[in-house]
Design an enzyme around this catalytic site. Structure first.
Site, mmCIF file in Angstrom:
data_model
loop_
_atom_site.group_PDB
_atom_site.id
_atom_site.type_symbol
_atom_site.label_atom_id
_atom_site.label_comp_id
_atom_site.label_asym_id
_atom_site.label_seq_id
_atom_site.Cartn_x
_atom_site.Cartn_y
_atom_site.Cartn_z
ATOM 1 C CG HIS A 169 -115.180 24.194 -85.760
ATOM 2 N ND1 HIS A 169 -113.953 24.228 -85.652
ATOM 3 C CD2 HIS A 169 -115.997 25.328 -85.144
ATOM 4 C CE1 HIS A 169 -113.577 25.801 -85.324
ATOM 5 N NE2 HIS A 169 -114.066 26.094 -85.425
ATOM 6 C CG LEU A 212 -124.421 25.966 -79.518
ATOM 7 C CD1 LEU A 212 -125.348 24.970 -78.624
ATOM 8 C CD2 LEU A 212 -124.773 26.175 -80.621
ATOM 9 N NE ARG A 213 -120.675 34.335 -81.270
ATOM 10 C CZ ARG A 213 -118.867 33.280 -82.171
ATOM 11 N NH1 ARG A 213 -118.303 33.160 -80.717
ATOM 12 N NH2 ARG A 213 -119.143 33.830 -82.935
ATOM 13 C CG ASN A 249 -114.850 30.699 -78.712
ATOM 14 O OD1 ASN A 249 -116.148 29.953 -78.710
ATOM 15 N ND2 ASN A 249 -114.747 31.680 -79.984
ATOM 16 C CG HIS A 276 -107.899 28.866 -85.177
ATOM 17 N ND1 HIS A 276 -108.714 29.513 -85.430
ATOM 18 C CD2 HIS A 276 -106.446 29.236 -85.634
ATOM 19 C CE1 HIS A 276 -108.365 30.633 -85.819
ATOM 20 N NE2 HIS A 276 -107.129 30.507 -86.031
ATOM 21 C CG ASN A 297 -108.534 33.373 -88.309
ATOM 22 O OD1 ASN A 297 -107.625 33.241 -89.116
ATOM 23 N ND2 ASN A 297 -108.258 34.048 -87.374
ATOM 24 C CG ASP A 355 -115.579 28.590 -87.658
ATOM 25 O OD1 ASP A 355 -115.714 28.328 -86.573
ATOM 26 O OD2 ASP A 355 -114.592 29.138 -88.707
ATOM 27 C CG HIS A 374 -120.021 37.611 -84.548
ATOM 28 N ND1 HIS A 374 -119.275 37.836 -83.270
ATOM 29 C CD2 HIS A 374 -118.404 36.901 -85.338
ATOM 30 C CE1 HIS A 374 -118.026 36.909 -83.186
ATOM 31 N NE2 HIS A 374 -117.799 36.512 -84.587
ATOM 32 C CG PHE A 422 -111.075 36.945 -87.724
ATOM 33 C CD1 PHE A 422 -111.047 37.716 -89.167
ATOM 34 C CD2 PHE A 422 -111.413 37.719 -86.763
ATOM 35 C CE1 PHE A 422 -109.713 38.233 -89.500
ATOM 36 C CE2 PHE A 422 -109.445 38.376 -87.223
ATOM 37 C CZ PHE A 422 -108.831 38.350 -87.830
#
Lengths: 306, 428
Positions: free
Chosen positions: B61, B64-65, B95, B182, B282, B309, B313, B327
């Site tokens: 989980h 890697l953006r 995401n 989730h 979260n 997770d 950021h 988050f």
């Protein structure tokens, strides 16, 4: 005598000595406010910026007056038309203002912890003038000054805060401050507006005003926001007024006169009946007067700490 | 490449071995496994005295953006971070922008993974369960699985519609891939910033109630009972109640698995008190009782996997007032140290069980082949130093982002090297 910290961020964790120092200092400034010339020089040459990211009339004016009466240079900034609406971050806004060489910042912001955040990113002294639902320390200090004037001591005084406790910074700062000063604090409101585990702060929880009036000396009435109804937290203003509105009839059942407080602005005949707000037991206008004195004290004590 | 791993202890849940063994690796393949291998000047010796050889770790989980948020992390920096933390494989969540909901994105990510860090980290995408992660229409699961997606999840956007969740279970079951949820009942949490409880009350912050997670898990388990051939994996569980639901469902025989992050077995919501936005994630940090529950769940096997997770950021995104911050925290480079310090040192888990949760079990959940540490097999290995004491310094992270609440924390136990696809890297 000096305060322990460089900032006034909240009353959570503030010592009894520090609270007493601010209140005692406020008493001497109150005397200044009675003079024909209401200005003293201790903050002459200091520059204070009031950063108000949230609408406020009373608190902003109260701070401005306090600052001017201590002879500080004052700039007030409100969000409308500011860089915030152009997407600038709080950190950048604050750093830019600090680059103009200022000494103190008073901040009102909708985010809990905003004042703490600011105190980490600027070198100036920071005073919290309300951060979301977290704290509003000068409000609680002026409430305590008002009660101390009336009852001489806060020790064992029974105070109930009525209304939307969940979203109230006034409630939290009052709970922290009053508990530290030895008062017995309770809260009363609909179950949906009482935050979880609040008993662990050492306060009693009521849901019926009839029970509250039987045992307390003071009721501090909070403003109810219409938006809480919209988000489903209470059914209607009518029902709120009927069961949680503080009225003359309900207070009349008290064994002794109850002092009525309100941090303002009042929704007349919603959370507080107009006749009670204007009655002899109301200290609402004394609160406002004391607000200036308490803010002078806080500004002065932080100003001389540098 | 010729490597002689000398004097180490091989702990391998796949074969059940726990013994002192030397390993000779030539060109990425295990040439010899024996009590003692003769020295040879042409071979690089890695001294593993007091150290452990384990099958390569996988973090099932991570974020890697890339594509879309390369200012936070890229596949390259994310893989470098994984390798530095001791992982030879990661599963990245969908995401991204575009979302991983069509096969070209899956293929891009896998391909990119092979190009970066000399391929030492295998990248396995987890595709969206629904198109655009909107929870409305199923994503093309068959195509996605064929392209290499190992599971399906709408990640931070829980599948709210019971109808869609049912269909996701049914459709994914054809391909033996789990639906990873989730778990969050969004109508209860949309304004929340932290765990709802005494600390949120003290701080005047709106809460994320534990029951919002538990309700969603219970609903999903009810659906799973109805479609028992599906496989359900609960992402990052955080409450005792969730753990108890999963435990009961397992006893009942449902095909449910779950994971926990190091921060959820290490930190409580008390750390939010300073308004450090690196405490904002979260699901939120919960209470001491939940931490104890997570550790018990790891010990009794209810919790199958430890995941990070990993949610990078930038400093600018995080250095804002608490409600405005996104988050998530990074975790790849602290996970192994935290797991050793909080679980092995405290005797909640043996080293053997820890390795299962960081390697064997997640591979089982995702139907990935197990790593065979046998002669003739490709070497996929994580090297560990259980007694290494170190201090977390976010400035040394290989990750592009530094948003960790563990900066300055002292830890005992660390991954010291990874070996995979013919590439050997020491973790600095």
């Amino acid at each position: 005598m000096k305060l322990r910290g460089r900032h006034l961020l909240g009353l959570d964790g503030m010592s009894r000595e520090d609270i007493s120092l601010i209140l005692d200092t406020a008493v001497s400034f109150k005397e200044v406010l009675e003079r024909p010339i209401k200005k003293v020089p201790p903050l002459q040459g200091k520059t204070i910026v009031n950063l108000f990211f949230e609408a406020s009339t009373r608190t902003r004016i109260s701070f401005e007056l306090a600052e001017r009466r201590l002879s500080a240079d004052v700039v007030t900034f409100s969000t409308a038309g500011s860089s915030v609406s152009k997407g600038e971050t709080l950190k950048d806004t604050a750093r830019n203002i600090e680059a103009m060489k200022i000494d103190m910042v008073v901040i009102r912001h909708s985010a809990p912890g905003a004042a703490h955040f600011l105190s980490r990113v600027v070198k100036a002294n920071v005073i919290n003038a309300g951060d979301g639902g977290h704290e509003h320390p000068t409000q609680a200090l002026l409430d305590m000054l008002t009660l101390r004037e009336k009852y001489a001591t806060l020790e064992k005084l029974k105070v109930c805060i009525v209304g939307d406790i969940a979203h109230s910074r006034v409630a939290r700062s009052n709970i922290y401050g009053l508990k530290t000063m030895g008062a017995e604090v309770s809260v009363c409101g609909p179950a949906t507006l009482i935050p979880r585990d609040i008993e662990r702060l050492g306060v009693r929880v009521f849901h019926r005003l009839e029970e509250v009036v039987k045992e307390v000396d003071v009721i501090n009435v909070l403003r109810i926001q219409l938006e809480r109804q919209e988000s489903g937290l209470f059914p209607s203003l009518r029902e709120y007024h009927r069961y949680f509105g503080v009225t003359k009839e309900k207070v009349a059942k008290a064994p002794k006169p109850i002092t009525i407080m309100h941090p303002g602005p009042i929704n007349r005949d919603v959370e507080l009946s107009a006749d009670l707000a204007d009655s002899e037991h109301s200290v609402i206008l004394q609160q406002v007067t004391n607000g200036v004195a308490v803010r002078m004290a806080a500004l002065y004590l932080l100003g001389i700490s540098n | 490449m010729k490597l002689h791993l000398k004097g180490g202890r091989l702990v391998d849940p796949v074969s059940g071995r726990d013994e002192a063994l030397d390993v000779l690796i030539i060109d990425g393949r295990i040439e010899q496994l024996s009590k003692s291998i003769a020295a040879d000047k042409s071979i690089q010796v890695v001294d593993l005295k007091e150290k452990v050889i384990a099958p390569g770790f996988i973090d099932m989980h991570v974020h890697l953006r890339e594509p879309g948020f390369e200012h936070k992390e890229t596949i390259e920096t994310g893989c470098a971070s994984a390798a530095a933390g001791g992982f030879t494989a990661v599963c990245c969540m969908p995401n991204t922008n575009p979302v991983i909901d069509e096969e070209s994105v899956v293929r891009y990510i896998i391909g990119r993974g092979k190009q970066v860090c000399e391929g030492v980290v295998d990248v396995y995408p987890i595709a969206a369960a629904t198109k655009g992660r909107k929870g409305e229409q199923l994503a093309p699961m068959a195509e996605l699985a064929e392209a290499g997606a190992v599971g399906f999840s709408d990640d931070g956007s829980p599948i709210s519609s019971s109808e869609i969740m049912r269909r996701a279970f049914e459709y994914s079951s054809m391909y033996g891939r789990p639906v990873i949820q989730h778990a969050e009942e969004r109508t209860m949490t949309h304004v929340g910033l932290m765990n709802e409880g005494f600390v949120s009350t003290r701080l005047g912050m709106l809460g994320i109630p534990r029951v919002a997670e538990e309700i969603m898990v219970q609903r999903d388990l009810a659906l799973l009972r109805y479609i028992p051939h599906a496989r359900y994996h609960v992402a990052h569980i955080s409450t005792r109640g969730t753990l108890e639901c999963v435990r009961a469902a397992r006893t009942e025989g449902l095909q449910v698995t779950c994971e926990v992050t190091p921060h959820h077995f290490t930190l409580t919501d008390e750390v939010v008190s300073g308004f450090d936005t690196n405490t904002k994630m979260n699901p939120p940090l919960r209470t001491q009782d939940d931490i104890v529950a997570m550790k018990e769940g790891l010990r009794d096997g209810t919790i199958d996997a430890i995941v990070t997770d990993h949610a990078p950021h930038t400093v600018d995104e995080k250095e804002v007032e608490y409600p405005a911050a996104p988050f998530g925290i990074v975790g790849l480079e602290t996970a192994v140290g935290l797991a050793f310090s909080e679980l092995v040192e405290t005797r909640y888990l043996s080293l053997f069980r820890l390795i299962e949760k960081l390697s064997t079990n997640p591979r089982k959940i995702l139907s990935l082949p197990q790593i065979n540490i046998q002669e003739g097999e490709l070497a996929n290995i994580t090297l560990l130093d259980p007694s290494f004491e170190w201090q977390v310094d976010t400035s040394s992270f290989k990750s592009k982002s530094k948003n960790s609440p563990f900066h300055g924390r002292r830890l005992k136990g660390k991954a010291v090297g990874v070996l995979n696809n013919g590439k050997f890297l020491l973790c600095e």
